[in-house]
Design a protein around this motif. Structure first.
Motif, PDB file in Angstrom:
ATOM      1  N   CYS A 297       1.043  -1.278  -0.267  1.00 45.16           N
ATOM      2  CA  CYS A 297      -0.006  -0.224  -0.143  1.00 45.16           C
ATOM      3  C   CYS A 297       0.710   1.619   0.336  1.00 45.16           C
ATOM      4  O   CYS A 297       0.173   2.635  -0.652  1.00 45.16           O
ATOM      5  N   GLU A 298       2.043   1.243   0.814  1.00 46.89           N
ATOM      6  CA  GLU A 298       2.967   2.818   0.741  1.00 46.89           C
ATOM      7  C   GLU A 298       3.329   2.921  -0.238  1.00 46.89           C
ATOM      8  O   GLU A 298       3.645   3.844  -0.455  1.00 46.89           O
ATOM      9  N   GLN A 299       4.089   1.806  -1.195  1.00 50.58           N
ATOM     10  CA  GLN A 299       4.482   2.050  -2.284  1.00 50.58           C
ATOM     11  C   GLN A 299       3.953   3.009  -3.571  1.00 50.58           C
ATOM     12  O   GLN A 299       3.669   3.239  -4.040  1.00 50.58           O
ATOM     13  N   ARG A 300       2.202   3.117  -3.100  1.00 48.33           N
ATOM     14  CA  ARG A 300       1.404   3.519  -3.945  1.00 48.33           C
ATOM     15  C   ARG A 300       0.320   4.205  -3.141  1.00 48.33           C
ATOM     16  O   ARG A 300      -1.151   5.012  -3.805  1.00 48.33           O
ATOM     17  N   ASP A 301       1.499   5.307  -2.830  1.00 42.75           N
ATOM     18  CA  ASP A 301       0.692   6.154  -2.036  1.00 42.75           C
ATOM     19  C   ASP A 301      -0.423   6.076  -0.689  1.00 42.75           C
ATOM     20  O   ASP A 301      -1.407   7.155  -0.793  1.00 42.75           O
ATOM     21  N   ALA A 302      -0.183   4.613  -0.489  1.00 40.42           N
ATOM     22  CA  ALA A 302      -1.975   4.621   0.287  1.00 40.42           C
ATOM     23  C   ALA A 302      -1.336   4.113   1.934  1.00 40.42           C
ATOM     24  O   ALA A 302      -0.389   3.874   2.191  1.00 40.42           O
ATOM     25  N   ASP A 303      -2.289   2.926   2.188  1.00 42.00           N
ATOM     26  CA  ASP A 303      -2.168   1.933   3.897  1.00 42.00           C
ATOM     27  C   ASP A 303      -2.680   1.389   3.561  1.00 42.00           C
ATOM     28  O   ASP A 303      -3.415   1.768   3.119  1.00 42.00           O
ATOM     29  N   LEU A 304      -2.715   0.840   4.532  1.00 40.85           N
ATOM     30  CA  LEU A 304      -3.496  -0.237   4.908  1.00 40.85           C
ATOM     31  C   LEU A 304      -5.031   0.690   5.327  1.00 40.85           C
ATOM     32  O   LEU A 304      -4.777   1.228   6.145  1.00 40.85           O
ATOM     33  N   VAL A 305      -5.834   0.144   4.788  1.00 39.21           N
ATOM     34  CA  VAL A 305      -7.132   0.919   5.606  1.00 39.21           C
ATOM     35  C   VAL A 305      -7.208   1.535   7.318  1.00 39.21           C
ATOM     36  O   VAL A 305      -6.600   0.417   7.884  1.00 39.21           O
ATOM     37  N   ILE A 306      -8.064   2.588   7.192  1.00 33.98           N
ATOM     38  CA  ILE A 306      -8.153   2.678   8.662  1.00 33.98           C
ATOM     39  C   ILE A 306     -10.154   2.992   8.292  1.00 33.98           C
ATOM     40  O   ILE A 306     -10.452   4.129   7.571  1.00 33.98           O
ATOM     41  N   ILE A 307     -10.889   1.541   9.413  1.00 31.35           N
ATOM     42  CA  ILE A 307     -12.125   2.012   9.163  1.00 31.35           C
ATOM     43  C   ILE A 307     -12.451   3.421  10.614  1.00 31.35           C
ATOM     44  O   ILE A 307     -12.876   2.481  11.642  1.00 31.35           O
ATOM     45  N   ASN A 308     -13.033   3.788   9.913  1.00 29.13           N
ATOM     46  CA  ASN A 308     -13.391   5.119  10.725  1.00 29.13           C
ATOM     47  C   ASN A 308     -15.306   4.984  11.542  1.00 29.13           C
ATOM     48  O   ASN A 308     -15.321   5.235  12.458  1.00 29.13           O
ATOM     49  N   ASN A 309     -16.259   3.829  10.536  1.00 31.28           N
ATOM     50  CA  ASN A 309     -17.145   4.003  11.225  1.00 31.28           C
ATOM     51  C   ASN A 309     -17.985   2.608  10.565  1.00 31.28           C
ATOM     52  O   ASN A 309     -17.467   1.706   9.631  1.00 31.28           O
ATOM     53  N   ARG A 310     -19.104   1.851  11.759  1.00 36.89           N
ATOM     54  CA  ARG A 310     -19.709   0.736  10.632  1.00 36.89           C
ATOM     55  C   ARG A 310     -20.570   0.917   9.604  1.00 36.89           C
ATOM     56  O   ARG A 310     -20.329   0.375   8.373  1.00 36.89           O
ATOM     57  N   GLN A 311     -20.909   2.133   8.968  1.00 33.13           N
ATOM     58  CA  GLN A 311     -21.465   2.467   7.543  1.00 33.13           C
ATOM     59  C   GLN A 311     -19.789   2.155   6.402  1.00 33.13           C
ATOM     60  O   GLN A 311     -20.025   1.218   5.298  1.00 33.13           O
ATOM     61  N   GLU A 312     -18.895   2.918   7.102  1.00 31.44           N
ATOM     62  CA  GLU A 312     -17.673   1.864   5.921  1.00 31.44           C
ATOM     63  C   GLU A 312     -17.214   1.073   6.132  1.00 31.44           C
ATOM     64  O   GLU A 312     -16.538   0.014   5.131  1.00 31.44           O
ATOM     65  N   GLN A 313     -17.250   0.062   7.200  1.00 33.92           N
ATOM     66  CA  GLN A 313     -17.652  -1.269   7.480  1.00 33.92           C
ATOM     67  C   GLN A 313     -18.323  -1.498   6.659  1.00 33.92           C
ATOM     68  O   GLN A 313     -17.757  -3.235   6.269  1.00 33.92           O
ATOM     69  N   ALA A 314     -19.158  -1.710   7.083  1.00 32.93           N
ATOM     70  CA  ALA A 314     -20.504  -2.459   5.367  1.00 32.93           C
ATOM     71  C   ALA A 314     -19.742  -2.519   4.468  1.00 32.93           C
ATOM     72  O   ALA A 314     -20.021  -3.294   3.871  1.00 32.93           O
TER      73      ALA A 314
END
Length: 207
Positions: free
Chosen positions: A109-126
């Motif tokens: 992920c870091e090599q693509r200017d990203a990171d492992l996902v941070i899930i902020n709420n249940r909507q995003e998790q769903a």
């Protein structure tokens, strides 16, 4: 009416008013008169249908031109997600098809200017649930056992997210990384040994 009598003969004449009867029109002419309103109505219907077809053609051409202009511009990180990434809210997500350890997944992920996902709420998790049976997310308790933090250093709100039944449980001598599960009767966040090779989810924000 006037009656004339002749004295020299027995002949008499009767005259009266002349009554003119309307001539019966030929059958074809009568039929033509009846058919004229029908043809007039049919012409109106056909003309309206033709106009609708022209309007539809114009709309289709306009839509194709708009789409072609948008595709010619290309998709950039400023106005959309990279190819093969999904958009939700103001973030782009990549769900891998390969399998790696938690650390190797994060490096990808870091090599693509990203990171492992941070899930902020249940909507995003769903939204993220269901793409794969198990995928790494950016959560770990390596620093302090039982204290889960995201890869950006913020603490995990355990009560604000859905964990799989009985998780986290720290089984098998230590499970310091977290994955998102979608399995029968086992849906939600789970703790897992960081060296396990599974799929992963990257996240990058658009703005």
């Amino acid at each position: 009416m006037a009656v004339f009598f002749s004295s020299e003969s027995d002949t008499n004449f009767e005259t009266g008013e002349y009554q003119q009867f309307p001539r019966s029109e030929p059958e074809d002419a009568a039929k033509e008169k009846t058919d004229k309103p029908k043809f007039r109505h049919l012409r109106v219907v056909l003309l309206s249908f033709g106009l609708l077809c022209v309007l539809q053609a114009v709309l289709n051409i306009s839509l194709r031109l708009a789409l072609s202009e948008s595709s010619d511009k290309g998709e950039t990180e400023e106005d959309g997600c990279p190819e093969s990434w999904l958009m939700f809210g103001s973030s782009c997500y990549y769900i891998s098809s390969q399998r790696k350890s938690w650390d190797d997944s994060r490096q990808y992920c870091e090599q693509r200017d990203a990171d492992l996902v941070i899930i902020n709420n249940r909507q995003e998790q769903a939204f993220l649930t269901g793409f794969t049976a198990a995928a790494w997310v950016g959560m770990t308790d390596r620093a302090v056992e039982g204290t889960w933090i995201w890869v950006d250093g913020t603490p995990v709100n355990k009560d604000g997210l859905q964990w799989a039944p009985g998780q986290p449980d720290g089984a098998f001598g230590g499970e310091d990384c977290s994955d998102l599960r979608t399995m029968n009767d086992f849906i939600g966040l789970n703790d897992l040994n960081c060296s396990t090779r599974i799929q992963w989810i990257c996240e990058k924000t658009l703005f």
